[in-house]
Write a protein that holds these residues in place. Structure first.
Motif, PDB file in Angstrom:
ATOM      1  N   ARG A 174       0.859  -1.177   0.000  1.00  0.00           N
ATOM      2  CA  ARG A 174       0.000   0.000   0.000  1.00  0.00           C
ATOM      3  C   ARG A 174       0.898   1.231   0.000  1.00  0.00           C
ATOM      4  O   ARG A 174       1.864   1.297   0.761  1.00  0.00           O
ATOM      5  CB  ARG A 174      -0.910  -0.005   1.218  1.00  0.00           C
ATOM      6  N   VAL A 175       0.571   2.173  -0.877  1.00  0.00           N
ATOM      7  CA  VAL A 175       1.306   3.441  -0.926  1.00  0.00           C
ATOM      8  C   VAL A 175       0.289   4.580  -1.029  1.00  0.00           C
ATOM      9  O   VAL A 175      -0.814   4.385  -1.551  1.00  0.00           O
ATOM     10  CB  VAL A 175       2.284   3.507  -2.121  1.00  0.00           C
ATOM     11  N   PRO A 176       0.658   5.752  -0.553  1.00  0.00           N
ATOM     12  CA  PRO A 176      -0.264   6.880  -0.657  1.00  0.00           C
ATOM     13  C   PRO A 176      -0.478   7.278  -2.115  1.00  0.00           C
ATOM     14  O   PRO A 176       0.422   7.160  -2.947  1.00  0.00           O
ATOM     15  CB  PRO A 176       0.444   8.014   0.104  1.00  0.00           C
ATOM     16  N   ILE A 220       1.705   7.803  -6.042  1.00  0.00           N
ATOM     17  CA  ILE A 220       1.307   7.286  -7.348  1.00  0.00           C
ATOM     18  C   ILE A 220       1.199   8.410  -8.370  1.00  0.00           C
ATOM     19  O   ILE A 220       1.687   8.283  -9.497  1.00  0.00           O
ATOM     20  CB  ILE A 220      -0.037   6.525  -7.249  1.00  0.00           C
ATOM     21  N   VAL A 221       0.575   9.520  -8.010  1.00  0.00           N
ATOM     22  CA  VAL A 221       0.407  10.613  -8.979  1.00  0.00           C
ATOM     23  C   VAL A 221       1.725  11.286  -9.311  1.00  0.00           C
ATOM     24  O   VAL A 221       1.835  11.962 -10.336  1.00  0.00           O
ATOM     25  CB  VAL A 221      -0.641  11.663  -8.512  1.00  0.00           C
ATOM     26  N   ASP A 222       2.752  11.088  -8.479  1.00  0.00           N
ATOM     27  CA  ASP A 222       4.073  11.659  -8.760  1.00  0.00           C
ATOM     28  C   ASP A 222       4.921  10.764  -9.659  1.00  0.00           C
ATOM     29  O   ASP A 222       6.028  11.146 -10.037  1.00  0.00           O
ATOM     30  CB  ASP A 222       4.829  11.931  -7.454  1.00  0.00           C
ATOM     31  N   LEU A 223       4.425   9.574 -10.015  1.00  0.00           N
ATOM     32  CA  LEU A 223       5.211   8.669 -10.858  1.00  0.00           C
ATOM     33  C   LEU A 223       5.378   9.231 -12.258  1.00  0.00           C
ATOM     34  O   LEU A 223       4.440   9.763 -12.849  1.00  0.00           O
ATOM     35  CB  LEU A 223       4.543   7.292 -10.941  1.00  0.00           C
TER      36      LEU A 223
END
Length: 93
Positions: free
Chosen positions: A33-35, A39-42
């Motif tokens: 699980r990651v915030p 994910i949006v910074d990938l």
């Protein structure tokens, strides 16, 4: 092996129809699980690290439920999964 006079149980047309249903299978290497902010910074070239060791078994899943563990095998230029263990109960990975 059949005993003389005793036929193997016949599958009903319903059973045959159910067994003909195709299901999507997935092989999962690792999960965490990651915030969503991560994910949006990938971007291309970003790295995600996982706690799983690269030699740990892969999980074969059907419908999101783990049903077996195995290891990768190379088959020509493709890869496959050699089943090493059937899970007794669906796992929550």
């Amino acid at each position: 092996m059949n005993t003389p006079g005793m036929d193997a149980p016949q599958k009903s047309p319903y059973s045959k129809a159910v067994l003909a249903i195709q299901a999507t299978v997935s092989v999962t290497l690792a999960r965490q699980r990651v915030p969503l902010s991560r994910i949006v910074d990938l971007v291309p070239g970003s790295m995600l690290t996982f706690d799983s060791h690269c030699d740990e078994p892969l999980i074969l899943e059907v419908g999101g439920q783990g049903i077996a563990k195995g290891e990768t095998v190379k088959i020509g230029d493709k890869f496959g999964l050699r089943i090493r263990e059937i899970l007794a109960q669906p796992s929550e990975h």
